[in-house]
Design an enzyme around this catalytic site. Structure first.
Site, PDB file in Angstrom:
ATOM      1  CG  HIS A  86       5.932   7.508   2.006  1.00 59.12           C
ATOM      2  ND1 HIS A  86       6.150   6.224   2.462  1.00 59.12           N
ATOM      3  CD2 HIS A  86       5.381   7.374   0.759  1.00 59.12           C
ATOM      4  CE1 HIS A  86       5.757   5.353   1.535  1.00 59.12           C
ATOM      5  NE2 HIS A  86       5.293   6.022   0.492  1.00 59.12           N
ATOM      6  CB  CYS A 138      -5.462  26.714   2.491  1.00 55.67           C
ATOM      7  SG  CYS A 138      -4.125  27.131   3.628  1.00 55.67           S
ATOM      8  CB  THR A 179      11.635  -0.973   2.798  1.00 56.24           C
ATOM      9  OG1 THR A 179      10.233  -0.889   2.498  1.00 56.24           O
ATOM     10  CG2 THR A 179      12.391  -1.416   1.557  1.00 56.24           C
TER      11      THR A 179
HETATM   12  C1  BJW Z   1      15.625  -3.891   9.509  1.00 46.82           C
HETATM   13  C2  BJW Z   1      16.072  -3.532  10.753  1.00 46.82           C
HETATM   14  C3  BJW Z   1      17.417  -3.231  10.852  1.00 46.82           C
HETATM   15  C4  BJW Z   1      14.011  -3.902  10.959  1.00 46.82           C
HETATM   16  N1  BJW Z   1      18.182  -3.289   9.780  1.00 46.82           N
HETATM   17  N2  BJW Z   1      16.399  -3.956   8.448  1.00 46.82           N
HETATM   18  C5  BJW Z   1      -0.473  -1.311  -5.965  1.00 46.82           C
HETATM   19  C6  BJW Z   1      -0.881  -2.532  -5.444  1.00 46.82           C
HETATM   20  C7  BJW Z   1      -1.618  -2.585  -4.269  1.00 46.82           C
HETATM   21  C8  BJW Z   1      -1.972  -1.428  -3.568  1.00 46.82           C
HETATM   22  C9  BJW Z   1      -1.583  -0.229  -4.076  1.00 46.82           C
HETATM   23  C10 BJW Z   1      -0.846  -0.177  -5.261  1.00 46.82           C
HETATM   24  N3  BJW Z   1      -0.578   1.136  -5.523  1.00 46.82           N
HETATM   25  C11 BJW Z   1      -1.106   1.878  -4.523  1.00 46.82           C
HETATM   26  C12 BJW Z   1      -1.729   1.081  -3.640  1.00 46.82           C
HETATM   27  C13 BJW Z   1      -2.426   1.522  -2.370  1.00 46.82           C
HETATM   28  C14 BJW Z   1      -1.462   1.805  -1.242  1.00 46.82           C
HETATM   29  C15 BJW Z   1      -0.620   0.561  -0.961  1.00 46.82           C
HETATM   30  O1  BJW Z   1       0.535   0.447  -1.329  1.00 46.82           O
HETATM   31  N4  BJW Z   1      -1.182  -0.392  -0.267  1.00 46.82           N
HETATM   32  C16 BJW Z   1      -0.439  -1.626   0.078  1.00 46.82           C
HETATM   33  C17 BJW Z   1      -0.247  -1.702   1.577  1.00 46.82           C
HETATM   34  C18 BJW Z   1      -1.171  -2.809  -0.467  1.00 46.82           C
HETATM   35  N5  BJW Z   1      -0.603   2.945  -1.551  1.00 46.82           N
HETATM   36  C19 BJW Z   1      -1.028   4.197  -1.394  1.00 46.82           C
HETATM   37  O2  BJW Z   1      -2.141   4.456  -0.985  1.00 46.82           O
HETATM   38  C20 BJW Z   1      -0.074   5.315  -1.770  1.00 46.82           C
HETATM   39  N6  BJW Z   1      -0.747   6.265  -2.575  1.00 46.82           N
HETATM   40  C21 BJW Z   1      -1.070   5.992  -3.846  1.00 46.82           C
HETATM   41  O3  BJW Z   1      -0.696   4.978  -4.417  1.00 46.82           O
HETATM   42  O4  BJW Z   1      -1.883   6.935  -4.442  1.00 46.82           O
HETATM   43  C22 BJW Z   1      -2.526   6.558  -5.681  1.00 46.82           C
HETATM   44  C23 BJW Z   1      -3.599   5.538  -5.363  1.00 46.82           C
HETATM   45  C24 BJW Z   1      -4.481   5.769  -4.330  1.00 46.82           C
HETATM   46  C25 BJW Z   1      -5.459   4.833  -4.029  1.00 46.82           C
HETATM   47  C26 BJW Z   1      -5.535   3.635  -4.734  1.00 46.82           C
HETATM   48  C27 BJW Z   1      -4.616   3.405  -5.766  1.00 46.82           C
HETATM   49  C28 BJW Z   1      -3.648   4.364  -6.074  1.00 46.82           C
HETATM   50  C29 BJW Z   1       0.379   6.074  -0.538  1.00 46.82           C
HETATM   51  C30 BJW Z   1       1.160   5.225   0.418  1.00 46.82           C
HETATM   52  C31 BJW Z   1       1.559   6.074   1.639  1.00 46.82           C
HETATM   53  C32 BJW Z   1       2.187   5.223   2.735  1.00 46.82           C
HETATM   54  N7  BJW Z   1       2.365   6.026   3.893  1.00 46.82           N
HETATM   55  C33 BJW Z   1       3.018   5.485   5.067  1.00 46.82           C
HETATM   56  C34 BJW Z   1       2.814   6.507   6.229  1.00 46.82           C
HETATM   57  C35 BJW Z   1       3.702   7.722   5.998  1.00 46.82           C
HETATM   58  C36 BJW Z   1       3.595   8.708   7.136  1.00 46.82           C
HETATM   59  C37 BJW Z   1       4.036   8.094   8.433  1.00 46.82           C
HETATM   60  O5  BJW Z   1       5.210   7.730   8.604  1.00 46.82           O
HETATM   61  O6  BJW Z   1       3.188   7.972   9.312  1.00 46.82           O
HETATM   62  O7  BJW Z   1       4.412   5.282   4.827  1.00 46.82           O
HETATM   63  S1  BJW Z   1       2.470   3.857   5.537  1.00 46.82           S
HETATM   64  C38 BJW Z   1       4.046   3.307   6.123  1.00 46.82           C
HETATM   65  O8  BJW Z   1       4.522   2.212   5.290  1.00 46.82           O
HETATM   66  C39 BJW Z   1       5.010   4.471   5.865  1.00 46.82           C
HETATM   67  C40 BJW Z   1       6.221   3.767   5.355  1.00 46.82           C
HETATM   68  O9  BJW Z   1       7.038   4.661   4.625  1.00 46.82           O
HETATM   69  C41 BJW Z   1       5.641   2.648   4.529  1.00 46.82           C
HETATM   70  C42 BJW Z   1       6.575   1.507   4.277  1.00 46.82           C
HETATM   71  O10 BJW Z   1       6.962   0.887   5.453  1.00 46.82           O
HETATM   72  P1  BJW Z   1       8.451   0.339   5.613  1.00 46.82           P
HETATM   73  O11 BJW Z   1       9.400   1.461   5.625  1.00 46.82           O
HETATM   74  O12 BJW Z   1       8.689  -0.721   4.615  1.00 46.82           O
HETATM   75  O13 BJW Z   1       8.411  -0.234   7.106  1.00 46.82           O
HETATM   76  P2  BJW Z   1       8.009  -1.689   7.651  1.00 46.82           P
HETATM   77  O14 BJW Z   1       7.820  -1.578   9.107  1.00 46.82           O
HETATM   78  O15 BJW Z   1       6.932  -2.277   6.842  1.00 46.82           O
HETATM   79  O16 BJW Z   1       9.309  -2.580   7.348  1.00 46.82           O
HETATM   80  C43 BJW Z   1      10.538  -2.431   8.064  1.00 46.82           C
HETATM   81  C44 BJW Z   1      11.537  -3.398   7.497  1.00 46.82           C
HETATM   82  O17 BJW Z   1      12.783  -3.185   8.117  1.00 46.82           O
HETATM   83  C45 BJW Z   1      11.164  -4.879   7.731  1.00 46.82           C
HETATM   84  O18 BJW Z   1      11.336  -5.594   6.504  1.00 46.82           O
HETATM   85  C46 BJW Z   1      12.178  -5.349   8.778  1.00 46.82           C
HETATM   86  O19 BJW Z   1      12.546  -6.712   8.600  1.00 46.82           O
HETATM   87  C47 BJW Z   1      13.325  -4.439   8.488  1.00 46.82           C
HETATM   88  N8  BJW Z   1      14.188  -4.136   9.617  1.00 46.82           N
HETATM   89  N9  BJW Z   1      14.951  -3.595  11.639  1.00 46.82           N
HETATM   90  C48 BJW Z   1      17.603  -3.681   8.576  1.00 46.82           C
HETATM   91  N10 BJW Z   1      17.942  -2.910  12.073  1.00 46.82           N
HETATM   92 ZN    ZN Z   2      -5.008  26.915   5.729  1.00 46.39          ZN
END
Ligand code: BJW
Ligand code: ZN
Length: 258
Positions: free
Chosen positions: A133, A144, A205
């Site tokens: 990401h 650009c 995650t």
């Molecule tokens: C602990 C703890 C401790 C706490 N010890 N554990 C297929 C199906 C449905 C939808 C889609 C699909 N394919 C694509 C999509 C669309 C979309 C998507 O996935 N949507 C879903 C939400 C439904 N995906 C996209 O748009 C992606 N692009 C793409 O697919 O392009 C092609 C396309 C486009 C359009 C349509 C279709 C296809 C891009 C996704 C980009 C995500 N970006 C972000 C922001 C990054 C920049 C930033 O940081 O600001 O990434 S969103 C955010 O979520 C960030 C993270 O990396 C990501 C995941 O979050 P994460 O890391 O899992 O965090 P949390 O908070 O959710 O979980 C924390 C966990 O830790 C919890 O479980 C706690 O219990 C645990 N925890 N403390 C151990 N101490």
């Molecule tokens: Zn530029």
């Protein structure tokens, strides 16, 4: 499926010991104990906004000042936090054993900092993560695409936001927002590593965001196992051979340290 405890740790260690290749997928939970807030759950709001409302190109087009305000704050957090015991255990293992690929959804740079510490005067590259990401520690021109070192951002008004030195376009953090494509080479390398792995260790995650959440399925497809470390149940828990419930900073060193 096993829900952890001492037996879960022992079983997970046995899988890791006999694995030829290991892929690790981390999310925000691995950095929680470093003081980096997670996205979802009790910490998951910034002001009144959800990540799905701010981490989009539409949000940046509508209100770049607001989006930069969030990222500038998070950049400062990332720069002032330090890697925790989980980052360090992963990096030390990856450097020492050279059979682990770390894939992270995090943009905070903490795995890379742990890699440099683990390598000492040596080569950190076996522990450098594939950042699917992107990185909050880089800027990119929204017009650009030119990448640049991060600048101090004054997000107090539209006029003070940083601009590209080449084309004057608005700079943005070099991260992947919803609806944007992940870098094909980085995702391809992560997929390949998962498809070659006997063990996929999934840490902190919610496994809700695709395509990153599909990476463990590549290991399952080839007959490998998923080991999950999370304080809570995740979307991936039903697929885990061993589910270790607890904090990454406590469990990961017990899994990987000699
Ligand atoms: C602990 C703890 C401790 C706490 N010890 N554990 C297929 C199906 C449905 C939808 C889609 C699909 N394919 C694509 C999509 C669309 C979309 C998507 O996935 N949507 C879903 C939400 C439904 N995906 C996209 O748009 C992606 N692009 C793409 O697919 O392009 C092609 C396309 C486009 C359009 C349509 C279709 C296809 C891009 C996704 C980009 C995500 N970006 C972000 C922001 C990054 C920049 C930033 O940081 O600001 O990434 S969103 C955010 O979520 C960030 C993270 O990396 C990501 C995941 O979050 P994460 O890391 O899992 O965090 P949390 O908070 O959710 O979980 C924390 C966990 O830790 C919890 O479980 C706690 O219990 C645990 N925890 N403390 C151990 N101490
Ligand atoms: Zn530029």
């Amino acid at each position: 499926m096993n829900h952890g405890g001492t037996d879960g740790i022992a079983r997970a260690r046995a899988h890791i010991a006999k694995a030829e290749r290991i892929v690790v997928l981390t999310g925000a939970g691995v950095s929680a104990e470093s003081g980096v807030p997670t996205f979802r759950g009790p910490d998951g709001l910034w002001g009144k906004f959800r990540v799905e409302e701010l981490a989009t190109p539409e949000a940046f087009a509508r209100d770049p000042r607001l989006v930069w305000e969030w990222y500038a704050l998070r950049r400062t957090t990332a720069q002032t936090c330090a890697p925790n015991a989980a980052h360090h255990a992963l990096a030390s293992f990856a450097v020492a054993e050279r059979r682990m690929t770390i894939v992270t959804q995090n943009v905070d740079g903490l795995h890379a900092r742990a890699a440099v510490t683990a390598a000492g005067a040596g080569d950190p590259s076996p522990a450098l993560p594939l950042e699917v990401h992107g990185s909050i520690l880089r800027d990119r021109c929204s017009a650009c695409d030119q990448r640049s070192a991060p600048v101090d951002v004054d997000a107090s008004s539209l006029a003070t936001l940083p601009r590209c030195s080449l084309c004057s376009g608005l700079l943005r953090p070099d991260v992947v927002w919803f609806g944007e494509l992940l870098d094909a080479r980085v995702l391809g390398a992560a997929d390949a590593a998962a498809h070659q792995a006997d063990v996929c260790l999934v840490i902190g995650t919610s496994a809700l965001v695709y395509p990153a959440a599909a990476i463990p399925f590549r290991t399952l497809e080839r007959g490998g196992v998923v080991i999950e470390v999370n304080t809570e149940e995740s979307a991936l828990s039903p697929m885990a051979e061993v589910m270790l419930r607890g904090r990454a900073g406590e469990i990961v060193p017990r899994l990987l340290n000699a």
